[in-house]
Write a protein that holds these residues in place. Structure first.
Motif, short mmCIF file in Angstrom:
data_model
loop_
_atom_site.label_atom_id
_atom_site.label_comp_id
_atom_site.label_asym_id
_atom_site.label_seq_id
_atom_site.Cartn_x
_atom_site.Cartn_y
_atom_site.Cartn_z
N ILE A 174 -28.67 2.13 -64.60
CA ILE A 174 -27.94 1.95 -63.21
C ILE A 174 -27.75 0.59 -62.59
CG2 ILE A 174 -27.97 2.68 -60.93
CD1 ILE A 174 -29.82 5.15 -61.66
N GLY A 175 -28.56 -0.26 -63.37
CA GLY A 175 -28.46 -1.65 -62.80
C GLY A 175 -29.24 -2.02 -61.70
N LEU A 176 -30.29 -1.42 -61.24
CA LEU A 176 -31.19 -1.75 -60.03
C LEU A 176 -31.67 -3.14 -60.20
CD1 LEU A 176 -32.80 1.62 -59.49
CD2 LEU A 176 -30.76 0.71 -58.59
N ASN A 177 -31.82 -3.82 -59.17
CA ASN A 177 -32.39 -5.14 -58.86
C ASN A 177 -34.23 -4.79 -58.77
OD1 ASN A 177 -32.83 -4.45 -56.18
ND2 ASN A 177 -30.95 -5.57 -56.02
N PHE A 335 -26.75 4.08 -49.91
CA PHE A 335 -25.94 3.93 -48.81
C PHE A 335 -26.62 2.70 -47.96
CE2 PHE A 335 -24.26 8.11 -49.81
CZ PHE A 335 -22.91 7.86 -49.52
N MET A 336 -27.96 2.25 -48.23
CA MET A 336 -28.34 1.22 -47.56
C MET A 336 -27.67 -0.15 -48.15
SD MET A 336 -32.33 2.57 -46.97
CE MET A 336 -32.95 0.76 -46.34
N GLY A 337 -26.85 -0.07 -49.25
CA GLY A 337 -26.38 -1.11 -49.76
C GLY A 337 -27.44 -2.13 -50.70
N LEU A 338 -28.53 -1.34 -51.04
CA LEU A 338 -29.31 -2.11 -51.93
C LEU A 338 -29.11 -1.92 -53.53
CD1 LEU A 338 -32.70 -1.31 -49.98
CD2 LEU A 338 -31.54 -3.09 -49.90
N VAL A 339 -28.06 -1.14 -53.70
CA VAL A 339 -27.87 -0.80 -55.18
C VAL A 339 -26.54 -1.61 -55.55
CG1 VAL A 339 -27.15 0.83 -56.90
CG2 VAL A 339 -28.96 1.46 -55.10
#
Length: 339
Positions: A174-177, A335-339
């Motif tokens: 997914i490319g999560l940090n 939706f919190m903009g962390l992805v």
């Protein structure tokens, strides 16, 4: 004195199983399975051999009930309200929706599958809070049967095994940090050891944050056990068709069991700094070991044939709720903009 002596053989056997389970956990290169689950399964394997043994029966029953409660009290010394402030409001927002999914969705899924409310909520508690510790804490206040505890532990354990392997792969795909993955793993995977394993498999930073989020989730045990204590007391009153006069005789100790009050008291003392860090860590280790011993005793009291009567529905319940939590946690993070 004679009564105390009668507890010793069964208690020692449970401690021996806990030692073996802890040793097996340490041998594993990756913490795919915690000592509590190992002890539970060892106990269940021994059940046919010792279920009619009167010499150890009293000690096993004592360990599965009294020692379990004592371990929960000690667990409170390792919890601190200030942990919430360290992690911040970000993780709390995700936890709110995942807990709503577990207990709200779990209620309807349990009804649909025809499970009793105790087993259904044990699975939801294990999935939403912290695996075996939450199941162990909630079980006594709702008078759950040993087979329900064993089934709930099994349901959450199987999902954790899969998630330890899949989460790092999905996170990278997914490319999560590091922060997003730590938050996702910390709120969606059940047991602490499984969160740690998945988090550090992704990266050290992700592992650190996932562990902190998981510690914050553990704090939810406090309000959860209090709520279920009230619910169970209310159900008891209604089921016995007590009149108004009898209802007035319900004691505060019935609504809030003494060990839960002690558990909350220990967590408050730790929050205000009454326990040095070294002592808090030691009490947590003792609590964890005694909980492993208690689950070994529960395993020895649990018969496989009795569990089979519930069929696969508890496992289906655990899979559905755990999957929903994974999806909901990711959506909230997105939706919190962390992805």
């Amino acid at each position: 004195m004679k009564k105390i002596i009668s507890y010793i053989p069964g208690f020692i056997l449970a401690l021996m199983i806990a030692v073996v389970a802890t040793w097996i956990e340490m041998l594993l290169p990756i913490h795919l399975i915690g000592a509590s689950v190992i002890a539970l399964f060892i106990g269940m394997l021994l059940n046919p051999l010792i279920k009619k043994n009167k010499l150890i029966g009293k000690g096993i029953n004592f360990t599965s009930k009294k020692i379990l409660r004592f371990s929960i009290i000690l667990l409170g010394a390792s919890l601190s309200i200030t942990t919430i402030l360290q992690v911040g409001r970000i993780s709390l927002a995700v936890m709110f929706f995942t807990l709503l999914t577990c207990f709200g969705g779990g209620y309807f899924v349990g009804k649909w599958l025809g499970l009793n409310w105790k087993l259904s909520n044990l699975i939801s508690a294990g999935t939403g809070i912290c695996g075996g510790s939450a199941i162990a804490a909630v079980a006594p206040v709702i008078d759950a049967e040993d087979k329900d505890i064993a089934y709930a532990m099994s349901a959450t354990f199987i999902f954790d095994m899969v998630m330890i392997l899949l989460f790092p792969i999905m996170g990278r795909a997914i490319g999560l940090n590091d922060m997003a993955f730590g938050l996702w793993a910390g709120t969606a995977i059940n047991d602490t050891s499984s969160v740690v394993a998945a988090g550090y498999a992704f990266s050290e930073a992700a592992g650190d944050f996932a562990t902190m989020v998981k510690l914050t989730r553990t704090l939810v045990i406090i309000p959860t056990v209090l709520v279920f204590s009230l619910i169970n007391a209310r159900i008891k009153v209604n089921s016995q068709n007590l009149n108004e006069q009898a209802s007035k005789k319900v004691k505060i100790t019935t609504l809030f069991p003494w060990f839960i009050l002690a558990f909350v008291g220990m967590s408050l003392l730790n929050s205000f700094g009454f326990f040095p860090a070294a002592l808090s860590s030691t009490l947590k280790d003792i609590s964890k070991f005694l909980m492993v011993a208690a689950l070994a005793a529960i395993g020895m009291k649990t018969n496989f044939s009795e569990m089979k009567q519930s069929g696969f529905n508890p496992m289906i319940h655990g899979f559905i709720i755990s999957s929903l939590v994974v999806i909901v946690a990711f959506i909230v993070i997105y939706f919190m903009g962390l992805v």
